[in-house]
Design a protein around this motif. Structure first.
Motif, short mmCIF file in Angstrom:
data_model
loop_
_atom_site.label_atom_id
_atom_site.label_comp_id
_atom_site.label_asym_id
_atom_site.label_seq_id
_atom_site.Cartn_x
_atom_site.Cartn_y
_atom_site.Cartn_z
N ASP A 58 -0.71 -4.50 -10.28
CA ASP A 58 -1.56 -5.22 -9.34
C ASP A 58 -2.42 -4.26 -8.50
OD1 ASP A 58 -2.02 -7.97 -8.17
OD2 ASP A 58 -1.52 -6.86 -6.36
N GLN A 79 -9.43 -6.74 -13.03
CA GLN A 79 -9.08 -7.19 -11.69
C GLN A 79 -10.19 -6.81 -10.70
OE1 GLN A 79 -5.00 -6.37 -10.35
NE2 GLN A 79 -4.46 -5.95 -12.47
N SER A 123 -1.96 -4.53 -4.71
CA SER A 123 -0.80 -3.76 -4.24
C SER A 123 -1.13 -2.28 -4.13
CB SER A 123 0.39 -3.97 -5.18
OG SER A 123 0.81 -5.31 -5.18
N SER A 158 4.98 -9.89 -13.22
CA SER A 158 5.16 -9.67 -11.79
C SER A 158 6.52 -10.21 -11.33
CB SER A 158 4.05 -10.38 -11.02
OG SER A 158 4.31 -10.38 -9.63
N SER A 213 4.35 -11.09 -2.86
CA SER A 213 3.59 -10.45 -3.94
C SER A 213 4.19 -9.12 -4.37
CB SER A 213 2.13 -10.23 -3.51
OG SER A 213 2.07 -9.34 -2.41
N SER A 220 0.52 -7.42 -12.06
CA SER A 220 -0.42 -8.22 -11.27
C SER A 220 0.03 -9.67 -11.17
CB SER A 220 -1.81 -8.15 -11.92
OG SER A 220 -2.61 -9.22 -11.49
N LYS A 221 0.10 -10.17 -9.94
CA LYS A 221 0.42 -11.58 -9.72
C LYS A 221 -0.66 -12.47 -10.34
CE LYS A 221 0.04 -12.85 -5.38
NZ LYS A 221 -0.96 -13.90 -5.09
N SER A 222 -1.92 -12.06 -10.19
CA SER A 222 -3.04 -12.86 -10.71
C SER A 222 -2.96 -12.99 -12.23
CB SER A 222 -4.38 -12.21 -10.32
OG SER A 222 -4.54 -12.19 -8.94
#
Length: 405
Positions: A215, A245, A218, A44, A389, A21-23
């Motif tokens: 993610d 998430q 995604s 990520s 991403s 996950s980018k977050s």
């Protein structure tokens, strides 16, 4: 690179490993910079996280974060409290249009030294790092949760910790809870109750290794594929049922498209089931706006009306996503009505063929529209934008029978 896509496969099957996950990754990178005893696994490989990591390693001078909005917000807070550092934080032409004034005002109220170098309220910023000692700060509650998370992440490193008082109705609550959970995993304490967030101060943390969940944003594109396909069985990892998430709501939303989600220890399996389903999909996406494009395009592909609300943050993303969705879906013959925070799609009976999709420097426009190739041949313009991403996106798509040239 423009990519012409089509897929005539009837039964889609694949087993895919999705990048972290980018977050989560970007939150952990900030914490790791503040507390070097933290190590990260399944980080990520997105452009945003690569840019974030490079910026933290550089630490001084001119830092260009390109299109990475999360990096701009988190780094603004991080460098503001990094005593002795002096940076110029800049980005792409679109980044220079994206507002950051509310975060800058909050940091200035805490004693930060931040100046605008071009347009008031937008990057680029000149930041001179100082010791911030203010114990509390106020912030509008209905702004991007990234402003709030940026303050939460630096909170433990401040002498008195940080109380964040949110004014108004809170949006994107799952992202606030995600930040709290990541702080907890790192051994840092915080609470969120009645529009008040409190982050406790801590000088050091013990050695800890934190794995990044894959993610969910995604994963949304594979939910869309599964919904549109005649038959599909797609396994994705690494995911968990008790995810923090916000986009994990996909599992519930896509049940309305006949997609069943089976949770295993470290993965999810998506299986296409048969209807019937309601003609009109209604969803409030204030807590998960990043999946709005995917859901809208799924409805377009299936000829279903949808009314999506809670989308006020989409206008300040990589592009004005509401306007971009309207422009591109209307090319297929659909009718689309938008307001400042909603989208109403009246789909067409049959999709026009050979449509070229503009992506507006927005990774999610490219990925959200790609599953339409199951219904009609399309061209995705500037297809490489997905690297922001999900750099492996097109390779994973090929594993499901999509052909591109």
């Amino acid at each position: 690179m423009n990519l012409s896509l089509e897929n005539s496969e009837k039964n889609l099957e694949a087993n895919l490993q999705i990048t972290g996950s980018k977050s989560e990754s970007n939150r952990l990178l900030i914490l790791q910079a503040l507390y070097p005893n933290i190590s990260i696994s399944n980080l990520s490989n997105s452009d945003d996280s690569v840019v974030m990591k490079a910026a933290l390693e550089k630490g001084n001078g001119l830092i260009d974060i390109h299109h990475a909005g999360t990096a701009m917000r988190f780094l603004t807070a991080y460098f503001s409290c990094k005593e002795g550092c002096e940076v110029t934080l800049t980005g792409s032409a679109r980044m220079k249009e994206r507002p950051i004034k509310l975060l800058v005002d909050a940091l200035k109220s805490m004693g930060a030294d931040i100046s605008y170098l071009e347009n008031e309220g937008c990057p680029p910023l000149q930041i001179k790092g100082k010791k911030l000692e203010a114990p509390s700060v106020k912030l509008a509650a209905n702004v991007s949760s990234q402003y709030i998370s940026a303050l939460m992440l630096i909170g433990p490193s401040l002498p008195q910790g940080l109380e964040i008082i949110l004014e108004g109705q809170v949006t994107s609550t799952p992202y606030i809870l995600m930040t709290l959970e990541i702080l907890k995993q790192a051994g840092l304490n915080g609470s969120f109750k009645n529009n008040r967030i409190y982050i406790e101060p801590k000088v050091d943390v013990e050695n800890v290794s934190i794995p990044v969940e894959s993610d969910w944003s995604s994963a949304s594109y594979f939910y869309s594929i599964c919904a549109i396909a005649e038959s599909a069985n797609i396994k994705l990892s690494n995911y968990k049922k008790e995810s923090k998430q916000g986009d994990s709501c996909l599992a519930e939303i896509y049940r309305q498209f006949g997609v069943k989600t089976i949770f295993s220890e470290n993965s999810i399996e998506l299986i296409k089931e048969k209807g019937p389903y309601s003609r009109c999909l209604r969803e409030d996406l204030r807590n998960s706006p990043d999946i709005a494009q995917t859901i809208a395009v799924t409805c377009l592909a299936l000829g279903r009306e949808c009314i999506l609300t809670g989308l006020h943050t989409l206008k300040i993303k990589e592009t004005d996503r509401l306007l971009a969705l309207k422009n591109e879906m209307e090319k297929f013959g659909a009718q689309v009505k938008i307001t400042d925070d909603s989208l109403h799609l009246l789909p067409c009976k049959s999709l026009k063929e050979g449509v070229e999709i503009e992506t507006y420097n927005d990774h999610r426009m490219a990925m959200a529209f790609a599953p339409l190739a199951l219904k009609t041949k399309i061209t995705i313009k500037d297809a490489n934008v997905v690297s922001k991403s999900y750099p492996d996106f097109w390779e994973d798509f090929k594993k499901l029978g999509f052909k591109g040239q």
